[in-house]
Write a protein that holds these residues in place. Structure first.
Motif, PDB file in Angstrom:
ATOM      1  N   ARG A 131     -13.980  16.347  14.465  1.00 29.20           N
ATOM      2  CA  ARG A 131     -13.592  15.683  13.216  1.00 29.20           C
ATOM      3  C   ARG A 131     -12.642  14.512  13.484  1.00 29.20           C
ATOM      4  O   ARG A 131     -11.900  14.508  14.470  1.00 29.20           O
ATOM      5  CB  ARG A 131     -12.907  16.688  12.277  1.00 29.20           C
ATOM      6  N   HIS A 132     -12.676  13.532  12.598  1.00 32.12           N
ATOM      7  CA  HIS A 132     -11.701  12.448  12.656  1.00 32.12           C
ATOM      8  C   HIS A 132     -10.308  13.053  12.487  1.00 32.12           C
ATOM      9  O   HIS A 132     -10.111  13.989  11.707  1.00 32.12           O
ATOM     10  CB  HIS A 132     -11.966  11.438  11.542  1.00 32.12           C
ATOM     11  N   THR A 133      -9.341  12.532  13.227  1.00 32.91           N
ATOM     12  CA  THR A 133      -7.975  13.059  13.184  1.00 32.91           C
ATOM     13  C   THR A 133      -7.006  11.990  12.712  1.00 32.91           C
ATOM     14  O   THR A 133      -7.122  10.817  13.086  1.00 32.91           O
ATOM     15  CB  THR A 133      -7.549  13.564  14.573  1.00 32.91           C
ATOM     16  N   THR A 155     -12.116   3.022   4.109  1.00 34.19           N
ATOM     17  CA  THR A 155     -12.247   2.210   5.319  1.00 34.19           C
ATOM     18  C   THR A 155     -13.426   2.640   6.190  1.00 34.19           C
ATOM     19  O   THR A 155     -13.640   2.067   7.265  1.00 34.19           O
ATOM     20  CB  THR A 155     -10.958   2.268   6.155  1.00 34.19           C
ATOM     21  N   GLY A 156     -14.166   3.639   5.744  1.00 33.52           N
ATOM     22  CA  GLY A 156     -15.349   4.064   6.486  1.00 33.52           C
ATOM     23  C   GLY A 156     -15.080   4.977   7.664  1.00 33.52           C
ATOM     24  O   GLY A 156     -15.983   5.237   8.474  1.00 33.52           O
ATOM     25  N   CYS A 157     -13.846   5.470   7.788  1.00 41.80           N
ATOM     26  CA  CYS A 157     -13.538   6.386   8.892  1.00 41.80           C
ATOM     27  C   CYS A 157     -14.259   7.721   8.714  1.00 41.80           C
ATOM     28  O   CYS A 157     -14.665   8.351   9.693  1.00 41.80           O
ATOM     29  CB  CYS A 157     -12.027   6.612   8.984  1.00 41.80           C
ATOM     30  N   ASN A 194     -16.830  10.015   5.589  1.00 43.70           N
ATOM     31  CA  ASN A 194     -17.593   9.948   4.352  1.00 43.70           C
ATOM     32  C   ASN A 194     -16.909  10.765   3.261  1.00 43.70           C
ATOM     33  O   ASN A 194     -16.072  11.628   3.546  1.00 43.70           O
ATOM     34  CB  ASN A 194     -19.008  10.482   4.572  1.00 43.70           C
ATOM     35  N   GLU A 195     -17.251  10.497   2.031  1.00 45.68           N
ATOM     36  CA  GLU A 195     -16.727  11.268   0.909  1.00 45.68           C
ATOM     37  C   GLU A 195     -17.004  12.755   1.131  1.00 45.68           C
ATOM     38  O   GLU A 195     -18.125  13.155   1.443  1.00 45.68           O
ATOM     39  CB  GLU A 195     -17.384  10.809  -0.393  1.00 45.68           C
ATOM     40  N   GLY A 196     -15.947  13.560   1.017  1.00 49.53           N
ATOM     41  CA  GLY A 196     -16.092  15.003   1.178  1.00 49.53           C
ATOM     42  C   GLY A 196     -16.064  15.480   2.620  1.00 49.53           C
ATOM     43  O   GLY A 196     -16.035  16.691   2.870  1.00 49.53           O
ATOM     44  N   GLU A 197     -16.061  14.559   3.583  1.00 52.68           N
ATOM     45  CA  GLU A 197     -16.059  14.944   5.002  1.00 52.68           C
ATOM     46  C   GLU A 197     -14.665  15.396   5.427  1.00 52.68           C
ATOM     47  O   GLU A 197     -13.659  14.772   5.087  1.00 52.68           O
ATOM     48  CB  GLU A 197     -16.504  13.757   5.851  1.00 52.68           C
ATOM     49  N   ALA A 198     -14.598  16.468   6.194  1.00 53.98           N
ATOM     50  CA  ALA A 198     -13.314  17.020   6.616  1.00 53.98           C
ATOM     51  C   ALA A 198     -12.689  16.186   7.723  1.00 53.98           C
ATOM     52  O   ALA A 198     -13.382  15.554   8.529  1.00 53.98           O
ATOM     53  CB  ALA A 198     -13.496  18.453   7.090  1.00 53.98           C
ATOM     54  N   PHE A 199     -11.368  16.167   7.757  1.00 51.74           N
ATOM     55  CA  PHE A 199     -10.610  15.507   8.816  1.00 51.74           C
ATOM     56  C   PHE A 199      -9.421  16.395   9.189  1.00 51.74           C
ATOM     57  O   PHE A 199      -8.942  17.176   8.372  1.00 51.74           O
ATOM     58  CB  PHE A 199     -10.128  14.119   8.375  1.00 51.74           C
ATOM     59  N   ASP A 200      -8.996  16.289  10.443  1.00 47.34           N
ATOM     60  CA  ASP A 200      -7.835  17.051  10.907  1.00 47.34           C
ATOM     61  C   ASP A 200      -6.577  16.208  10.769  1.00 47.34           C
ATOM     62  O   ASP A 200      -6.629  14.977  10.737  1.00 47.34           O
ATOM     63  CB  ASP A 200      -8.010  17.477  12.361  1.00 47.34           C
ATOM     64  N   VAL A 201      -5.438  16.875  10.702  1.00 50.56           N
ATOM     65  CA  VAL A 201      -4.153  16.196  10.580  1.00 50.56           C
ATOM     66  C   VAL A 201      -3.177  16.787  11.596  1.00 50.56           C
ATOM     67  O   VAL A 201      -3.050  18.005  11.701  1.00 50.56           O
ATOM     68  CB  VAL A 201      -3.569  16.342   9.163  1.00 50.56           C
ATOM     69  N   VAL A 202      -2.496  15.920  12.355  1.00 51.44           N
ATOM     70  CA  VAL A 202      -1.435  16.361  13.269  1.00 51.44           C
ATOM     71  C   VAL A 202      -0.106  15.930  12.671  1.00 51.44           C
ATOM     72  O   VAL A 202       0.093  14.746  12.376  1.00 51.44           O
ATOM     73  CB  VAL A 202      -1.600  15.762  14.673  1.00 51.44           C
ATOM     74  N   VAL A 203       0.795  16.896  12.496  1.00 55.05           N
ATOM     75  CA  VAL A 203       2.050  16.629  11.792  1.00 55.05           C
ATOM     76  C   VAL A 203       3.240  17.028  12.660  1.00 55.05           C
ATOM     77  O   VAL A 203       3.393  18.203  13.000  1.00 55.05           O
ATOM     78  CB  VAL A 203       2.116  17.411  10.462  1.00 55.05           C
ATOM     79  N   PRO A 204       4.112  16.073  13.009  1.00 53.19           N
ATOM     80  CA  PRO A 204       5.361  16.457  13.675  1.00 53.19           C
ATOM     81  C   PRO A 204       6.302  17.050  12.631  1.00 53.19           C
ATOM     82  O   PRO A 204       6.609  16.404  11.625  1.00 53.19           O
ATOM     83  CB  PRO A 204       5.892  15.122  14.218  1.00 53.19           C
ATOM     84  N   THR A 205       6.732  18.273  12.839  1.00 47.08           N
ATOM     85  CA  THR A 205       7.516  18.924  11.786  1.00 47.08           C
ATOM     86  C   THR A 205       8.497  19.920  12.376  1.00 47.08           C
ATOM     87  O   THR A 205       8.214  20.574  13.380  1.00 47.08           O
ATOM     88  CB  THR A 205       6.594  19.626  10.764  1.00 47.08           C
ATOM     89  N   GLN A 215       0.817  -1.211   0.000  1.00 44.08           N
ATOM     90  CA  GLN A 215       0.000   0.000   0.000  1.00 44.08           C
ATOM     91  C   GLN A 215       0.849   1.260   0.000  1.00 44.08           C
ATOM     92  O   GLN A 215       0.340   2.352  -0.195  1.00 44.08           O
ATOM     93  CB  GLN A 215      -0.920   0.023   1.227  1.00 44.08           C
ATOM     94  N   ILE A 216       2.134   1.139   0.242  1.00 45.60           N
ATOM     95  CA  ILE A 216       3.105   2.221   0.348  1.00 45.60           C
ATOM     96  C   ILE A 216       2.860   3.030   1.618  1.00 45.60           C
ATOM     97  O   ILE A 216       3.742   3.187   2.463  1.00 45.60           O
ATOM     98  CB  ILE A 216       3.115   3.156  -0.897  1.00 45.60           C
ATOM     99  N   VAL A 217       1.633   3.573   1.766  1.00 43.17           N
ATOM    100  CA  VAL A 217       1.268   4.331   2.965  1.00 43.17           C
ATOM    101  C   VAL A 217       0.015   3.707   3.582  1.00 43.17           C
ATOM    102  O   VAL A 217      -1.112   4.144   3.307  1.00 43.17           O
ATOM    103  CB  VAL A 217       1.026   5.822   2.643  1.00 43.17           C
ATOM    104  N   PRO A 218       0.183   2.676   4.417  1.00 41.63           N
ATOM    105  CA  PRO A 218      -0.985   2.054   5.057  1.00 41.63           C
ATOM    106  C   PRO A 218      -1.547   2.927   6.173  1.00 41.63           C
ATOM    107  O   PRO A 218      -0.827   3.730   6.775  1.00 41.63           O
ATOM    108  CB  PRO A 218      -0.423   0.740   5.614  1.00 41.63           C
ATOM    109  N   LEU A 219      -2.833   2.751   6.432  1.00 44.96           N
ATOM    110  CA  LEU A 219      -3.524   3.500   7.481  1.00 44.96           C
ATOM    111  C   LEU A 219      -3.799   2.560   8.646  1.00 44.96           C
ATOM    112  O   LEU A 219      -4.369   1.481   8.461  1.00 44.96           O
ATOM    113  CB  LEU A 219      -4.828   4.070   6.929  1.00 44.96           C
ATOM    114  N   HIS A 220      -3.412   2.968   9.857  1.00 41.52           N
ATOM    115  CA  HIS A 220      -3.651   2.161  11.053  1.00 41.52           C
ATOM    116  C   HIS A 220      -4.705   2.857  11.903  1.00 41.52           C
ATOM    117  O   HIS A 220      -4.519   4.007  12.326  1.00 41.52           O
ATOM    118  CB  HIS A 220      -2.361   1.996  11.851  1.00 41.52           C
ATOM    119  N   SER A 221      -5.798   2.175  12.169  1.00 41.49           N
ATOM    120  CA  SER A 221      -6.884   2.756  12.954  1.00 41.49           C
ATOM    121  C   SER A 221      -6.643   2.515  14.439  1.00 41.49           C
ATOM    122  O   SER A 221      -6.506   1.377  14.881  1.00 41.49           O
ATOM    123  CB  SER A 221      -8.221   2.149  12.534  1.00 41.49           C
TER     124      SER A 221
END
Length: 500
Positions: A418-420, A250-252, A254-265, A86-92
């Motif tokens: 929102r899902h993060t 994966t159903g986390c 819906n299409e078009g639904e916003a999600f937040d992202v936390v990025v260590p940078t 998958q190159i970038v797998p998602l872990h729930s």
């Protein structure tokens, strides 16, 4: 699509931007006209990671044909370069939180996702520009970029690479990865200084007329593999796009639904790629910048003031031990409304005073997209322990910083509904001392002894790239004063010229 400088009206082709890295006026290249709102789930659904990369890059590197981009992408992302198909797998983790794993490449860090592709982009750009000089990639690293760049460019014809890293500012495993690097066109040197010292020096080299003329006479052209280069930055956009598709699939969300992202940078390239993904149409709600004790970025999102006049700390998350974040200039370009004159003024203020500030009005606008937070080393170890004991999932210290910031925001009532997604930047086994301390295991002089103990407790197998590293000889053990970096570069230029 042409690229322009963040500091002036200078405008160049994609191949020129790829080849030269830094604009001639010292600014960074950005798209002349950014491709906004060009992506949506329907056009991305069912595509492989490679196909998603092709869609993203088609909006930036228009100098290459679809077939050329496809061939480069296929060479970069395959079973030889990435351990997960998958190159970038998602872990729930739970219904509200997922982790996007960016560390399944050859060097076990997120930098592989761009630096596996970048050498192909650079080689193709060199051909388009009819450039017959030897390319010398000059790179500063706070830990992960160096090894990923070295691995990407080793033995690439017509290209050489030289990496500088802070002698006491990387993990023991990161140091071994660089000191034991193979390849007949590579050079690695530690410096007595920090990452900012190395990065600032290299920026001066790129704009130093005398040094560049000397290199030119020797048949050498300088370029960069840091994320100041568009060939490093824009491939990173793809893993945010891929993450969105995985969340919907994966159903986390819906299409078009916003999600937040936390990025260590630390250098701001990783989170900037997320910002660009949002501009392209990916429904990211807020981008949360997670920092360690070197919290210059999280402070900026709190106050609107970027202040480098502060102590520099060596922390357990070394890839974020940075006070001068190169890609922040690109962000300022968009904060200013693409006002190159204003950016040039801000950068001059930073260089002369170590400080710059945006207006209160600008701060309110950027807070719609960004927030910040930070935790210290003790909190980082506590997060690693908590997540492992509660979920059986082992975090590296950088990802733990992001997780800790996420937890703190929710405790303080600042989290959204929102899902993060937490962007996980490295495999935990790259940082054995921190993991041992977090899990109450004994530390040891030999990092492989520590990994054996960690593996016995967690059951996590030693990844092949690290297992292969154990018995390789050290090739690059020298460390130099930061004042000698210029001479080190010129000496390497001489050796390249003699081999030609």
């Amino acid at each position: 699509m042409n690229f322009r400088s963040t500091r002036s009206s200078e405008c160049v082709s994609p191949s020129f931007a790829l080849l030269h890295g830094l604009a001639q006026d010292g600014g960074l290249y950005v798209p002349e006209s950014f491709p906004e709102n060009v992506l949506d789930y329907k056009q991305l659904a069912g595509k492989t990671y490679q196909e998603i990369v092709a869609v993203v890059l088609s909006h930036f590197f228009t100098n290459f044909s679809d077939e050329e981009r496809k061939q480069m992408i296929a060479s970069a992302y395959n079973e030889e370069t990435f351990r997960d198909e998958q190159i970038v797998p998602l872990h729930s983790m739970d219904t509200d939180l997922s982790i996007s794993e960016l560390f399944h490449g050859r060097t076990l860090a997120f930098k592989d996702l761009a630096l596996s592709l970048f050498p192909y982009l650079l080689t193709a750009a060199k051909k388009q520009e009819k450039e017959d000089r030897n390319i010398l990639i000059l790179t500063a690293t706070s830990g992960d970029t160096g090894k990923a760049a070295l691995e990407g460019f080793k033995n690439v014809p017509g290209t050489n690479i030289m990496v500088f890293y802070p002698s006491e500012g990387v993990s023991p495993m990161q140091k071994q990865q660089m000191q034991k690097q193979e390849g007949n066109n590579v050079k690695v040197s530690a410096i007595y200084g920090n990452f900012d010292d190395a990065q600032s020096f290299l920026k001066r080299v790129f704009t130093n007329k005398a040094v560049n003329e000397y290199a030119d006479k020797k048949g050498v052209l300088f370029s960069s593999a840091n994320s100041i280069n568009v060939g490093r930055l824009f491939p990173q956009v793809a893993y945010y796009v891929s993450t969105y598709v995985s969340l919907v699939d994966t159903g986390c969300i819906n299409e078009g639904e916003a999600f937040d992202v936390v990025v260590p940078t630390g250098n701001f390239g990783n989170i900037l790629a997320g910002y660009f993904a949002k501009k392209m149409g990916i429904p990211i709600g807020q981008l949360i910048c997670a920092s360690n004790k070197n919290n210059v970025l999280s402070d900026f999102f709190e106050t609107g003031i970027y202040d480098m006049k502060r102590p520099f700390y060596t922390t357990s998350s070394p890839s974020m031990d940075i006070l001068l974040s190169s890609n922040f200039e690109r962000f300022l370009f968009y904060v200013s409304g693409e006002n190159a004159g204003k950016v040039a003024q801000w950068e001059k203020e930073l260089q002369t005073t170590g400080r710059m500030a945006v207006t209160t009005e600008s701060l309110k606008i950027l807070r719609k997209d960004f927030a910040g937070g930070w935790i210290n080393d003790a909190e980082t170890r506590a997060v690693i322990n908590h997540v492992y004991n509660d979920y059986g999932y082992l975090l590296d210290p950088h990802t733990a910083v992001a997780y800790g910031v996420y937890l703190n925001r929710h405790k303080q009532g600042m989290g959204s509904s929102r899902h993060t997604v937490i962007m996980s930047t490295a495999h935990p086994y790259k940082f054995p001392p921190v993991i041992c301390e977090a899990l109450a295991l004994k530390t040891a002089a030999d990092p492989f002894d520590m990994l054996t103990d960690i593996g016995a407790v967690t059951g996590i197998a030693l990844p092949k790239p690290l297992a292969d590293l154990q018995n390789k000889p050290v090739r690059f053990s020298d460390a130099i004063p930061k004042e000698e970096m210029k001479q080190a570069v010129l000496s390497f230029v001489d050796s390249i010229s003699q081999k030609s």
